[in-house]
Design a protein around this motif. Structure first.
Motif, mmCIF file in Angstrom:
data_model
loop_
_atom_site.group_PDB
_atom_site.id
_atom_site.type_symbol
_atom_site.label_atom_id
_atom_site.label_comp_id
_atom_site.label_asym_id
_atom_site.label_seq_id
_atom_site.Cartn_x
_atom_site.Cartn_y
_atom_site.Cartn_z
ATOM 1 N N ARG A 6 1.152 -1.135 0.009
ATOM 2 C CA ARG A 6 -0.140 -0.006 0.164
ATOM 3 C C ARG A 6 1.362 1.181 0.196
ATOM 4 N N THR A 7 1.899 1.068 0.972
ATOM 5 C CA THR A 7 2.581 2.487 1.164
ATOM 6 C C THR A 7 4.062 2.876 -0.729
ATOM 7 N N ALA A 16 -4.402 2.144 -12.648
ATOM 8 C CA ALA A 16 -4.283 1.079 -12.931
ATOM 9 C C ALA A 16 -3.613 0.627 -11.012
ATOM 10 N N ILE A 17 -2.908 1.895 -10.796
ATOM 11 C CA ILE A 17 -2.297 2.358 -9.512
ATOM 12 C C ILE A 17 -3.351 2.123 -8.271
ATOM 13 N N LEU A 29 -4.683 -1.144 -5.579
ATOM 14 C CA LEU A 29 -4.942 -0.549 -4.374
ATOM 15 C C LEU A 29 -6.108 -1.246 -3.719
ATOM 16 N N LYS A 30 -7.233 -0.929 -4.137
ATOM 17 C CA LYS A 30 -8.211 -2.127 -4.175
ATOM 18 C C LYS A 30 -7.867 -3.484 -4.140
ATOM 19 N N GLU A 31 -7.018 -3.762 -4.793
ATOM 20 C CA GLU A 31 -6.835 -5.331 -4.125
ATOM 21 C C GLU A 31 -6.477 -5.371 -3.246
ATOM 22 N N ALA A 80 -7.710 -7.197 -0.260
ATOM 23 C CA ALA A 80 -6.722 -9.032 0.929
ATOM 24 C C ALA A 80 -6.647 -9.080 2.038
ATOM 25 N N GLY A 81 -6.952 -7.579 2.778
ATOM 26 C CA GLY A 81 -6.957 -6.912 4.658
ATOM 27 C C GLY A 81 -7.898 -7.229 4.192
#
Length: 104
Positions: free
Chosen positions: A24-25, A52-53, A57-59, A63-64
């Motif tokens: 994420r960072t 794309a980024i 970030l949504k993925e 995952a979280g």
């Protein structure tokens, strides 16, 4: 002789959380760099990179959530365990290699 001596067979929840936070960072830093560096002539490229980024970030967020609900590391398609090596490379991945190839 095994080359996996001393390596865990799966990521712990804490390790997975750390990897996701690192991803994420990294993506947020990439977004900042795109915003700071792209000129008007590169608007289409900037838009594509930003999109794309944002998808990644949504993925990462998804995952979280899987980590919280106990399904992290399980293929969203066939319910088999995703190999730890794959999760080390792409900690936000939703599918095993076989299912990922089928969807591509």
């Amino acid at each position: 002789m095994s080359t996996d001596v001393g390596r865990p067979q799966h990521l712990t929840t804490q390790e997975a959380r750390q990897r996701l936070e690192h991803e994420r960072t990294s993506r947020l830093v990439q977004l900042q760099a795109i915003e700071a560096g792209a000129g008007p002539a590169e608007a289409d490229l900037k838009s594509a990179q930003t999109a794309a980024i944002q998808r990644v970030l949504k993925e990462i967020d998804a995952a979280g959530q899987r980590l919280l609900d106990g399904t992290y590391g399980t293929c969203s398609s066939c319910d088999t365990a995703i190999p730890p090596e794959r999760l080390e490379i792409l900690p936000y991945v939703r599918f095993c290699v076989t299912c990922q190839q089928r969807s591509a």
